[in-house]
Design a protein around this motif. Structure first.
Motif, PDB file in Angstrom:
ATOM      1  N   ALA A 177      50.223  16.522  -4.825  1.00  0.00           N
ATOM      2  CA  ALA A 177      48.862  16.961  -5.140  1.00  0.00           C
ATOM      3  C   ALA A 177      47.823  15.910  -4.827  1.00  0.00           C
ATOM      4  O   ALA A 177      46.664  16.241  -4.546  1.00  0.00           O
ATOM      5  CB  ALA A 177      48.771  17.364  -6.615  1.00  0.00           C
ATOM      6  N   ASN A 178      48.215  14.625  -4.848  1.00  0.00           N
ATOM      7  CA  ASN A 178      47.236  13.560  -4.645  1.00  0.00           C
ATOM      8  C   ASN A 178      47.662  12.565  -3.568  1.00  0.00           C
ATOM      9  O   ASN A 178      47.227  11.420  -3.581  1.00  0.00           O
ATOM     10  CB  ASN A 178      46.972  12.842  -5.971  1.00  0.00           C
ATOM     11  N   SER A 179      48.478  13.025  -2.647  1.00  0.00           N
ATOM     12  CA  SER A 179      48.850  12.215  -1.488  1.00  0.00           C
ATOM     13  C   SER A 179      48.917  13.098  -0.252  1.00  0.00           C
ATOM     14  O   SER A 179      49.301  14.276  -0.331  1.00  0.00           O
ATOM     15  CB  SER A 179      50.216  11.551  -1.705  1.00  0.00           C
ATOM     16  N   GLY A 180      48.563  12.496   0.878  1.00  0.00           N
ATOM     17  CA  GLY A 180      48.785  13.149   2.155  1.00  0.00           C
ATOM     18  C   GLY A 180      50.072  12.626   2.777  1.00  0.00           C
ATOM     19  O   GLY A 180      50.961  12.127   2.075  1.00  0.00           O
ATOM     20  N   ARG A 181      50.168  12.730   4.094  1.00  0.00           N
ATOM     21  CA  ARG A 181      51.326  12.210   4.808  1.00  0.00           C
ATOM     22  C   ARG A 181      50.841  11.394   6.005  1.00  0.00           C
ATOM     23  O   ARG A 181      49.823  11.701   6.619  1.00  0.00           O
ATOM     24  CB  ARG A 181      52.227  13.356   5.278  1.00  0.00           C
ATOM     25  N   LYS A 182      51.598  10.354   6.325  1.00  0.00           N
ATOM     26  CA  LYS A 182      51.210   9.466   7.412  1.00  0.00           C
ATOM     27  C   LYS A 182      51.353  10.175   8.749  1.00  0.00           C
ATOM     28  O   LYS A 182      52.262  10.976   8.959  1.00  0.00           O
ATOM     29  CB  LYS A 182      52.054   8.201   7.383  1.00  0.00           C
ATOM     30  N   ASP A 183      50.461   9.844   9.673  1.00  0.00           N
ATOM     31  CA  ASP A 183      50.474  10.483  10.982  1.00  0.00           C
ATOM     32  C   ASP A 183      51.741  10.158  11.767  1.00  0.00           C
ATOM     33  O   ASP A 183      52.298  11.019  12.450  1.00  0.00           O
ATOM     34  CB  ASP A 183      49.251  10.044  11.788  1.00  0.00           C
ATOM     35  N   ASP A 184      52.216   8.912  11.658  1.00  0.00           N
ATOM     36  CA  ASP A 184      53.372   8.507  12.454  1.00  0.00           C
ATOM     37  C   ASP A 184      54.708   8.805  11.778  1.00  0.00           C
ATOM     38  O   ASP A 184      55.760   8.637  12.386  1.00  0.00           O
ATOM     39  CB  ASP A 184      53.285   7.015  12.796  1.00  0.00           C
ATOM     40  N   ASP A 185      54.664   9.236  10.518  1.00  0.00           N
ATOM     41  CA  ASP A 185      55.892   9.605   9.809  1.00  0.00           C
ATOM     42  C   ASP A 185      55.540  10.649   8.758  1.00  0.00           C
ATOM     43  O   ASP A 185      55.143  10.308   7.648  1.00  0.00           O
ATOM     44  CB  ASP A 185      56.523   8.380   9.148  1.00  0.00           C
ATOM     45  N   PRO A 186      55.653  11.934   9.077  1.00  0.00           N
ATOM     46  CA  PRO A 186      55.232  12.998   8.151  1.00  0.00           C
ATOM     47  C   PRO A 186      56.055  13.076   6.880  1.00  0.00           C
ATOM     48  O   PRO A 186      55.727  13.856   5.987  1.00  0.00           O
ATOM     49  CB  PRO A 186      55.399  14.272   8.993  1.00  0.00           C
ATOM     50  N   GLN A 187      57.095  12.257   6.776  1.00  0.00           N
ATOM     51  CA  GLN A 187      57.868  12.222   5.546  1.00  0.00           C
ATOM     52  C   GLN A 187      57.361  11.140   4.583  1.00  0.00           C
ATOM     53  O   GLN A 187      57.746  11.125   3.412  1.00  0.00           O
ATOM     54  CB  GLN A 187      59.348  11.960   5.860  1.00  0.00           C
ATOM     55  N   GLU A 188      56.512  10.257   5.084  1.00  0.00           N
ATOM     56  CA  GLU A 188      56.056   9.132   4.266  1.00  0.00           C
ATOM     57  C   GLU A 188      54.678   9.419   3.678  1.00  0.00           C
ATOM     58  O   GLU A 188      53.791   9.937   4.360  1.00  0.00           O
ATOM     59  CB  GLU A 188      56.009   7.850   5.099  1.00  0.00           C
ATOM     60  N   MET A 189      54.510   9.072   2.406  1.00  0.00           N
ATOM     61  CA  MET A 189      53.267   9.369   1.698  1.00  0.00           C
ATOM     62  C   MET A 189      52.100   8.531   2.204  1.00  0.00           C
ATOM     63  O   MET A 189      52.269   7.354   2.520  1.00  0.00           O
ATOM     64  CB  MET A 189      53.441   9.119   0.190  1.00  0.00           C
ATOM     65  N   ALA A 190      50.937   9.160   2.222  1.00  0.00           N
ATOM     66  CA  ALA A 190      49.662   8.471   2.413  1.00  0.00           C
ATOM     67  C   ALA A 190      48.894   8.666   1.104  1.00  0.00           C
ATOM     68  O   ALA A 190      48.193   9.658   0.906  1.00  0.00           O
ATOM     69  CB  ALA A 190      48.893   9.045   3.595  1.00  0.00           C
ATOM     70  N   SER A 191      49.076   7.738   0.195  1.00  0.00           N
ATOM     71  CA  SER A 191      48.606   7.911  -1.180  1.00  0.00           C
ATOM     72  C   SER A 191      47.093   8.026  -1.273  1.00  0.00           C
ATOM     73  O   SER A 191      46.347   7.298  -0.607  1.00  0.00           O
ATOM     74  CB  SER A 191      49.074   6.725  -2.032  1.00  0.00           C
ATOM     75  N   GLY A 192      46.664   8.938  -2.156  1.00  0.00           N
ATOM     76  CA  GLY A 192      45.247   9.089  -2.431  1.00  0.00           C
ATOM     77  C   GLY A 192      44.642   7.888  -3.124  1.00  0.00           C
ATOM     78  O   GLY A 192      43.412   7.763  -3.185  1.00  0.00           O
ATOM     79  N   TRP A 193      45.476   6.993  -3.647  1.00  0.00           N
ATOM     80  CA  TRP A 193      44.943   5.784  -4.276  1.00  0.00           C
ATOM     81  C   TRP A 193      44.368   4.822  -3.241  1.00  0.00           C
ATOM     82  O   TRP A 193      43.543   3.976  -3.588  1.00  0.00           O
ATOM     83  CB  TRP A 193      46.026   5.080  -5.088  1.00  0.00           C
ATOM     84  N   PHE A 194      44.817   4.938  -1.998  1.00  0.00           N
ATOM     85  CA  PHE A 194      44.278   4.083  -0.947  1.00  0.00           C
ATOM     86  C   PHE A 194      43.129   4.824  -0.281  1.00  0.00           C
ATOM     87  O   PHE A 194      43.311   5.884   0.324  1.00  0.00           O
ATOM     88  CB  PHE A 194      45.369   3.728   0.054  1.00  0.00           C
ATOM     89  N   LEU A 195      41.934   4.278  -0.405  1.00  0.00           N
ATOM     90  CA  LEU A 195      40.728   5.001  -0.021  1.00  0.00           C
ATOM     91  C   LEU A 195      40.702   5.354   1.456  1.00  0.00           C
ATOM     92  O   LEU A 195      40.047   6.327   1.843  1.00  0.00           O
ATOM     93  CB  LEU A 195      39.495   4.174  -0.403  1.00  0.00           C
ATOM     94  N   LYS A 196      41.431   4.625   2.271  1.00  0.00           N
ATOM     95  CA  LYS A 196      41.455   4.941   3.701  1.00  0.00           C
ATOM     96  C   LYS A 196      42.089   6.313   3.967  1.00  0.00           C
ATOM     97  O   LYS A 196      41.880   6.896   5.038  1.00  0.00           O
ATOM     98  CB  LYS A 196      42.221   3.869   4.467  1.00  0.00           C
ATOM     99  N   ASN A 197      42.848   6.846   2.991  1.00  0.00           N
ATOM    100  CA  ASN A 197      43.523   8.126   3.157  1.00  0.00           C
ATOM    101  C   ASN A 197      42.705   9.311   2.646  1.00  0.00           C
ATOM    102  O   ASN A 197      43.201  10.445   2.640  1.00  0.00           O
ATOM    103  CB  ASN A 197      44.877   8.114   2.434  1.00  0.00           C
ATOM    104  N   ALA A 198      41.470   9.056   2.223  1.00  0.00           N
ATOM    105  CA  ALA A 198      40.695  10.105   1.562  1.00  0.00           C
ATOM    106  C   ALA A 198      40.488  11.344   2.427  1.00  0.00           C
ATOM    107  O   ALA A 198      40.411  12.461   1.919  1.00  0.00           O
ATOM    108  CB  ALA A 198      39.340   9.547   1.111  1.00  0.00           C
TER     109      ALA A 198
END
Length: 554
Positions: A177-198
């Motif tokens: 609910a509060n994380s995306g996924r990394k472009d180079d690895d769709p299995q790895e989280m892109a956490s919403g806590w890191f503002l670059k992932n907003a």
């Protein structure tokens, strides 16, 4: 439409007053909230009693200033014995339920001291800020090496629901609910806590994200609600951080929709010590960067757009079921969000983006027809909602407890005798960096006094701040040390002193009861100051003369 039978009390978390199209935002369109304003009154000068979640909400719920209820920050308990809107409304025959967040911290020590059983109805209500709970969800379930931020109320039920719907992980609230996924690895989280992932899309179906989920829970409550009048507090966690939205809301807006930042270099060179401490913190420094604002604000706008769409869904349900015609609807927020204005992020201080909130009230009764679609610029406080709700429920006024004032006269086209200024407070004693400015925790306090033109801040042991909202609406020029404004500062200090001397703790007796007490019969009991029995009528002293009377059974 007729007299409201029910109350729907909607609160968003960290929604700025000016991030609605009805409030003038040029890019963010909120047609469903605008439509509510078109059928009600939008209050343009509504202020919270503290610009931080817990303290602000406790004032909303108690109808009392922070100075009175004592829950000064997020993890400071609301002491046992503080009555809330649920207690007042039940006395008037109206149930009071919760779907969503309260940020209530229970007074565990006080409950144990008084032997209050948490499993009892009374114990549950004391622990839950006076509400009967349909579903409590304080939204925050981040986890660090030392554990969860809020293990008990942080999205616990929602997390289980997510797992039941295919989102399998140790913490689906964060991981989906509060994380995306990394472009180079769709299995790895892109956490919403890191503002670059907003700007990334949260890894969740939009229908399963937090805002639609909470709307569904509110509808489920109302579907089973019986004939007893109810107040439902529908309390959303969004657009509060983490700043990440599900598709399609994550990319509805871009850097071109980000408004010019409201900040001035003189704020850096002339900063009040407390203001400077917040600016120099990690959050302030982050939101002072343009790249952060350009990532976060479009996501924040997307979250608001999703909130508005859910209002469309909710309001349509109310109309389809006939509840639109007998339900008073209130829409507000617990505080705002700096979003980089004044070199700040988050909330905490008294600039307009932080302490001022949206407030829209739609009364279905015919008496409110005269104000539909209007704005009201009266100085309104969060504590005004509790007495408003009590009046809607048909209860007698309780000014000895409730420090706010009912807004019903404004809704019905009247102009009542009203306050000249509003008050807000902030306790910074729990902030490790900022609290160094205070000699001890009890002196780490800020107070705001604001009227239609001036905004004043008192800081214990430090110089004041003063802003001229008429000539400096963006609050760039601090006049706290201006010799030309000494009279204004003195007036504001006087107002603060008058407010601090108000009678706020005699909550067990009304003025009417006090007046009745003055007329207590002189024939009862004590007779003081009498030199000779002949100085009083004989019947008043009959038990104080002669021989002792015979024994009488108790």
């Amino acid at each position: 439409m007729g007299k409201p039978k029910n109350i729907l009390f909607i609160m968003f978390d960290q929604l700025r007053w000016d991030y609605l199209s009805c409030a003038g935002h040029p890019h963010l369109q909120t047609p469903h909230i605008d439509a509510l304003a078109a059928e009600g009154v939008r209050f343009t000068r509504a202020y919270v009693q503290s610009p931080v979640c817990g303290a602000s909400r406790m004032s909303f719920y108690t109808g009392r200033y922070v100075h009175s209820h004592g829950a000064t920050w997020n993890r400071v308990p609301l002491k046992v014995g503080e009555r809330t809107i649920g207690d007042h409304l039940r006395d008037a025959g109206m149930d009071c339920w919760l779907v969503g967040k309260t940020h209530m911290k229970a007074d565990d020590e006080g409950m144990a001291w008084l032997g209050i059983d948490r499993e009892s109805v009374i114990g549950a209500r004391v622990e839950q800020c006076g509400f009967d709970v349909w579903e409590r969800d304080d939204g925050m379930r981040p986890e660090g090496p030392d554990g969860l931020y809020d293990e008990k109320y942080g999205a616990a039920v929602y997390n289980d629901w997510l797992r039941e719907n295919g989102y399998h992980s140790a913490n689906p609230w964060h991981d989906f609910a509060n994380s995306g996924r990394k472009d180079d690895d769709p299995q790895e989280m892109a956490s919403g806590w890191f503002l670059k992932n907003a700007r990334k899309a949260a890894a969740i179906r939009e229908d399963d994200s937090e805002t639609p989920y909470m709307t569904s829970r509110a509808i489920a409550f109302m579907q089973q609600a019986g004939d007893t009048p109810w107040c439902l507090h529908l309390s959303y966690i969004k657009p509060h951080w983490p700043y990440i939205a599900p598709a399609p809301y994550n990319d509805m807006y871009g850097p071109e929709h980000v408004l010019a930042v409201a900040r001035h270099k003189r704020e850096l060179t002339e900063a009040h010590p407390v203001f400077k401490a917040f600016m120099d913190g990690r959050i302030g420094k982050a939101f002072s960067r343009d790249e952060v604002r350009e990532a976060v604000i479009p996501a924040y706008m997307g979250l608001i757009k999703q909130c508005d769409d859910q209002m469309g869904r909710l309001f349509a349900w109310l109309r389809d079921t006939g509840r639109w015609d007998d339900t008073l609807i209130v829409l507000t927020s617990d505080h705002g969000d700096y979003l980089g204005d004044h070199w700040m992020g988050e909330k905490d201080l008294f600039h307009e983006p932080s302490v001022k909130v949206p407030l829209i009230i739609r009364d279905p009764s015919p008496q409110a027809d005269v104000t539909r679609g209007s704005t009201c610029d009266a100085l309104v406080e969060a504590i005004d909602l509790a007495p408003t709700f009590l009046e809607v429920a048909g209860g007698a006024e309780r000014p000895h407890i409730l420090e706010g004032r009912s807004l019903m006269p404004w809704l019905h086209g009247q102009t009542p005798d009203w306050r000249d200024y509003v008050v807000s407070e902030y306790d910074y004693s729990m902030n490790p960096a900022v609290s160094k400015l205070a000699k001890d925790p009890s002196s780490a306090r800020l107070f705001m006094i604001a009227d239609a033109r001036w905004k004043f801040m008192h800081a214990e042991g430090m110089r004041p701040q003063l802003f001229d909202l008429q000539n400096d609406p963006l609050e760039y020029v601090d006049l706290g040390e201006s010799a030309a404004h000494r009279d204004i500062i003195a007036q504001m200090n006087d107002r603060l002193a008058i407010w601090a001397r108000r009678l706020s703790q005699r909550t067990t007796r009304t003025d009417a009861q006090i007046i009745t007490e003055r007329g207590r019969s002189p024939m009862r009991g004590i007779t003081l100051g009498v030199y000779d029995e002949a100085d009083l009528p004989q019947e008043m002293t009959q038990f104080y003369r002669g021989r002792p009377r015979p024994d009488q059974p108790s």
